[in-house]
Design a protein around this motif. Structure first.
Motif, PDB file in Angstrom:
ATOM      1  N   TYR A 213      -2.661  12.793  -3.007  1.00 16.88           N
ATOM      2  CA  TYR A 213      -1.558  11.830  -3.077  1.00 16.88           C
ATOM      3  C   TYR A 213      -0.349  12.230  -2.224  1.00 16.88           C
ATOM      4  O   TYR A 213       0.652  11.506  -2.198  1.00 16.88           O
ATOM      5  CB  TYR A 213      -1.093  11.676  -4.525  1.00 16.88           C
ATOM      6  CG  TYR A 213      -2.127  11.121  -5.469  1.00 16.88           C
ATOM      7  CD1 TYR A 213      -3.145  10.289  -5.018  1.00 16.88           C
ATOM      8  CD2 TYR A 213      -2.062  11.405  -6.830  1.00 16.88           C
ATOM      9  CE1 TYR A 213      -4.082   9.771  -5.898  1.00 16.88           C
ATOM     10  CE2 TYR A 213      -2.988  10.889  -7.721  1.00 16.88           C
ATOM     11  CZ  TYR A 213      -4.011  10.074  -7.244  1.00 16.88           C
ATOM     12  OH  TYR A 213      -4.926   9.555  -8.113  1.00 16.88           O
TER      13      TYR A 213
ATOM     14  N   TYR B 293      -8.693  -0.709  -7.707  1.00 14.01           N
ATOM     15  CA  TYR B 293      -8.613  -1.174  -6.321  1.00 14.01           C
ATOM     16  C   TYR B 293      -9.665  -2.266  -6.093  1.00 14.01           C
ATOM     17  O   TYR B 293     -10.649  -2.071  -5.377  1.00 14.01           O
ATOM     18  CB  TYR B 293      -8.863  -0.010  -5.365  1.00 14.01           C
ATOM     19  CG  TYR B 293      -7.674   0.894  -5.121  1.00 14.01           C
ATOM     20  CD1 TYR B 293      -6.405   0.599  -5.598  1.00 14.01           C
ATOM     21  CD2 TYR B 293      -7.836   2.063  -4.371  1.00 14.01           C
ATOM     22  CE1 TYR B 293      -5.329   1.436  -5.355  1.00 14.01           C
ATOM     23  CE2 TYR B 293      -6.760   2.907  -4.123  1.00 14.01           C
ATOM     24  CZ  TYR B 293      -5.517   2.593  -4.623  1.00 14.01           C
ATOM     25  OH  TYR B 293      -4.451   3.429  -4.370  1.00 14.01           O
TER      26      TYR B 293
ATOM     27  N   PHE C  64      -8.176  -2.267   4.171  1.00 12.90           N
ATOM     28  CA  PHE C  64      -8.297  -2.462   2.727  1.00 12.90           C
ATOM     29  C   PHE C  64      -8.027  -3.917   2.341  1.00 12.90           C
ATOM     30  O   PHE C  64      -8.809  -4.536   1.608  1.00 12.90           O
ATOM     31  CB  PHE C  64      -7.312  -1.532   2.006  1.00 12.90           C
ATOM     32  CG  PHE C  64      -7.309  -1.672   0.512  1.00 12.90           C
ATOM     33  CD1 PHE C  64      -8.297  -1.067  -0.257  1.00 12.90           C
ATOM     34  CD2 PHE C  64      -6.317  -2.398  -0.133  1.00 12.90           C
ATOM     35  CE1 PHE C  64      -8.302  -1.197  -1.649  1.00 12.90           C
ATOM     36  CE2 PHE C  64      -6.314  -2.535  -1.514  1.00 12.90           C
ATOM     37  CZ  PHE C  64      -7.306  -1.930  -2.274  1.00 12.90           C
TER      38      PHE C  64
ATOM     39  N   ASP D  57      -1.414   5.847   2.674  1.00 16.29           N
ATOM     40  CA  ASP D  57      -2.053   7.160   2.545  1.00 16.29           C
ATOM     41  C   ASP D  57      -3.345   7.301   3.343  1.00 16.29           C
ATOM     42  O   ASP D  57      -4.229   8.084   2.991  1.00 16.29           O
ATOM     43  CB  ASP D  57      -2.314   7.476   1.073  1.00 16.29           C
ATOM     44  CG  ASP D  57      -3.034   6.340   0.344  1.00 16.29           C
ATOM     45  OD1 ASP D  57      -3.528   5.406   1.011  1.00 16.29           O
ATOM     46  OD2 ASP D  57      -3.091   6.383  -0.897  1.00 16.29           O
ATOM     47  N   TYR D  58      -3.468   6.546   4.420  1.00 17.06           N
ATOM     48  CA  TYR D  58      -4.688   6.563   5.234  1.00 17.06           C
ATOM     49  C   TYR D  58      -5.080   7.985   5.645  1.00 17.06           C
ATOM     50  O   TYR D  58      -4.261   8.742   6.176  1.00 17.06           O
ATOM     51  CB  TYR D  58      -4.481   5.707   6.492  1.00 17.06           C
ATOM     52  CG  TYR D  58      -5.615   5.789   7.487  1.00 17.06           C
ATOM     53  CD1 TYR D  58      -6.888   5.344   7.132  1.00 17.06           C
ATOM     54  CD2 TYR D  58      -5.419   6.301   8.758  1.00 17.06           C
ATOM     55  CE1 TYR D  58      -7.931   5.406   8.032  1.00 17.06           C
ATOM     56  CE2 TYR D  58      -6.466   6.378   9.668  1.00 17.06           C
ATOM     57  CZ  TYR D  58      -7.722   5.930   9.298  1.00 17.06           C
ATOM     58  OH  TYR D  58      -8.759   6.004  10.201  1.00 17.06           O
TER      59      TYR D  58
ATOM     60  N   THR E 195      -6.605   2.046   4.241  1.00 13.03           N
ATOM     61  CA  THR E 195      -7.874   2.607   4.716  1.00 13.03           C
ATOM     62  C   THR E 195      -8.120   2.404   6.206  1.00 13.03           C
ATOM     63  O   THR E 195      -9.208   2.702   6.690  1.00 13.03           O
ATOM     64  CB  THR E 195      -9.056   2.003   3.920  1.00 13.03           C
ATOM     65  OG1 THR E 195      -9.046   0.574   4.078  1.00 13.03           O
ATOM     66  CG2 THR E 195      -8.955   2.351   2.446  1.00 13.03           C
TER      67      THR E 195
ATOM     68  N   THR F 120       0.841  -1.198   0.000  1.00 17.49           N
ATOM     69  CA  THR F 120       0.000   0.000   0.000  1.00 17.49           C
ATOM     70  C   THR F 120       0.875   1.246   0.000  1.00 17.49           C
ATOM     71  O   THR F 120       2.079   1.184   0.234  1.00 17.49           O
ATOM     72  CB  THR F 120      -0.943   0.063   1.222  1.00 17.49           C
ATOM     73  OG1 THR F 120      -0.261   0.613   2.357  1.00 17.49           O
ATOM     74  CG2 THR F 120      -1.500  -1.309   1.571  1.00 17.49           C
TER      75      THR F 120
ATOM     76  N   TYR G 106      -1.372   0.164  -3.715  1.00 27.63           N
ATOM     77  CA  TYR G 106      -2.761   0.018  -3.284  1.00 27.63           C
ATOM     78  C   TYR G 106      -3.078   0.899  -2.071  1.00 27.63           C
ATOM     79  O   TYR G 106      -2.231   1.643  -1.585  1.00 27.63           O
ATOM     80  CB  TYR G 106      -3.075  -1.461  -3.034  1.00 27.63           C
ATOM     81  CG  TYR G 106      -3.234  -2.212  -4.329  1.00 27.63           C
ATOM     82  CD1 TYR G 106      -4.479  -2.316  -4.928  1.00 27.63           C
ATOM     83  CD2 TYR G 106      -2.135  -2.763  -4.983  1.00 27.63           C
ATOM     84  CE1 TYR G 106      -4.637  -2.979  -6.147  1.00 27.63           C
ATOM     85  CE2 TYR G 106      -2.279  -3.410  -6.194  1.00 27.63           C
ATOM     86  CZ  TYR G 106      -3.532  -3.521  -6.775  1.00 27.63           C
ATOM     87  OH  TYR G 106      -3.683  -4.155  -7.982  1.00 27.63           O
ATOM     88  N   ALA G 107      -4.318   0.816  -1.594  1.00 29.90           N
ATOM     89  CA  ALA G 107      -4.841   1.767  -0.609  1.00 29.90           C
ATOM     90  C   ALA G 107      -4.546   1.354   0.829  1.00 29.90           C
ATOM     91  O   ALA G 107      -4.371   0.177   1.143  1.00 29.90           O
ATOM     92  CB  ALA G 107      -6.355   1.905  -0.783  1.00 29.90           C
TER      93      ALA G 107
ATOM     94  N   SER H 292      -9.940   4.466  -1.627  1.00 24.25           N
ATOM     95  CA  SER H 292      -9.383   5.092  -0.430  1.00 24.25           C
ATOM     96  C   SER H 292      -9.925   6.512  -0.359  1.00 24.25           C
ATOM     97  O   SER H 292     -10.787   6.897  -1.157  1.00 24.25           O
ATOM     98  CB  SER H 292      -7.854   5.122  -0.500  1.00 24.25           C
ATOM     99  OG  SER H 292      -7.430   6.032  -1.499  1.00 24.25           O
TER     100      SER H 292
ATOM    101  N   ARG I 259      -8.903   5.511  -6.475  1.00 28.16           N
ATOM    102  CA  ARG I 259      -9.642   4.300  -6.812  1.00 28.16           C
ATOM    103  C   ARG I 259      -8.773   3.318  -7.597  1.00 28.16           C
ATOM    104  O   ARG I 259      -9.223   2.245  -7.970  1.00 28.16           O
ATOM    105  CB  ARG I 259     -10.863   4.642  -7.663  1.00 28.16           C
ATOM    106  CG  ARG I 259     -11.891   5.498  -6.965  1.00 28.16           C
ATOM    107  CD  ARG I 259     -12.957   5.999  -7.935  1.00 28.16           C
ATOM    108  NE  ARG I 259     -13.658   4.910  -8.597  1.00 28.16           N
ATOM    109  CZ  ARG I 259     -14.724   4.307  -8.098  1.00 28.16           C
ATOM    110  NH1 ARG I 259     -15.201   4.677  -6.922  1.00 28.16           N
ATOM    111  NH2 ARG I 259     -15.319   3.339  -8.763  1.00 28.16           N
TER     112      ARG I 259
END
Length: 290
Positions: A60, A142, A100, A54-55, A92, A51, A89-90, A116, A120
């Motif tokens: 970005y 995602y 995620f 970036d929670y 979350t 990932t 990837y995200a 996220s 997407r």
């Protein structure tokens, strides 16, 4: 039972190593020593970042910053960007209900997108694009099928004979979710072509809680309270990697693992500092699971 000491005789036992982790700083906390030993012995290795960490960020900027921090930390250990793969990837959240990777793993509709707070689809850095972009010339959705296929292609391409990853018993939903995905993809590849690497798991967020484990200011790890009652792990069966002298706790501010962790400025928030620094010890510990 006598504790098994992991003697990473890379030249003898390993031809190609992969460290695959969910978030930036996990690679340092769990396996900076593994990376350093590979580097010292000229053994091919890849650090895979799943990932972008970036929670909670609506653009970005946090993902870009954290990816750059990982590159800086790895450079401190002697690595370079060629040994680093971004999946993009995200991130979350930590609980399973927010995670995620846990959401993706449990999702029955493999095409369903889990966005996220900022994206997407996968993304990387301008000078280091994510794996999906590198392979397909576009960002990846995602969703479950895209992530699983990216992971399958990455493992098939790199063919590590030893994998270090996070544990199914880790309290972070992304950490346990990643473990399940790695096992699922390895089962697919085993049926496809007989591929069967060794897999070692490290623990970062234990059942004892981040306030209690790892113990602060100790040179070795203690058994997390409740570990054996809440998992299949036996403390006496852990594998121990003794770190190189330049990474021993007694080296203080000159400790190479400490210096690498300092590069992760975004993660080193006041309420997390003591927890993260508790991984600065004379050893790293793993359990062999496959």
């Amino acid at each position: 039972m006598r504790v098994k000491t992991m003697n990473l005789d890379i030249k003898k036992e390993c031809n190609n190593v992969m460290v695959i982790v969910p978030h930036q700083d996990d690679e340092i906390l769990m396996s900076a020593g593994v990376i350093r030993v590979c580097e010292q012995n000229n053994v091919p290795y890849t650090v895979v970042m799943v990932t972008n960490g970036d929670y909670g960020c609506i653009d970005y900027s946090k993902g870009y910053a954290r990816l750059k921090e990982s590159l800086a930390g790895l450079e401190t250990l002697g690595s370079n960007k060629e040994s680093f793969e971004i999946m993009g990837y995200a991130d979350t959240g930590m609980p399973e209900r927010e995670s995620f990777l846990t959401h993706l793993y449990n999702e029955k509709n493999e095409q369903k997108i889990y966005p996220s707070s900022c994206a997407r689809e996968t993304y990387g850095l301008e000078d280091k694009v994510e794996f999906h972009m590198k392979k397909y010339g576009k960002h990846g959705d995602y969703n479950r099928i895209t992530f699983e296929k990216d992971l399958e292609m990455l493992l098939e391409e790199k063919k590590p004979d030893v994998i270090f990853t996070t544990s199914e018993y880790d309290m972070h939903g992304d950490h346990s979710g990643l473990y399940y995905f790695v096992c699922e993809v390895l089962d697919i590849l085993n049926k496809k072509n007989g591929y069967e690497p060794k897999v070692f798991c490290g623990l970062i967020h234990s059942c004892a809680g981040d306030d209690n484990w790892p113990e602060r200011d100790t040179a070795v790890f203690s058994c997390p309270q409740g570990l054996e009652e809440n998992s299949n792990y036996k403390w006496e069966e852990r594998m121990i990697l003794e770190l190189p002298e330049e990474m021993k706790k007694a080296r203080g501010i000159n400790n190479l693992k400490y210096q690498a962790l300092l590069k992760h400025e975004t993660a080193l928030e006041p309420d997390a500092y003591e927890f993260l620094m508790a991984f600065i010890k004379d050893e790293e510990i793993f359990w062999k699971v496959r």
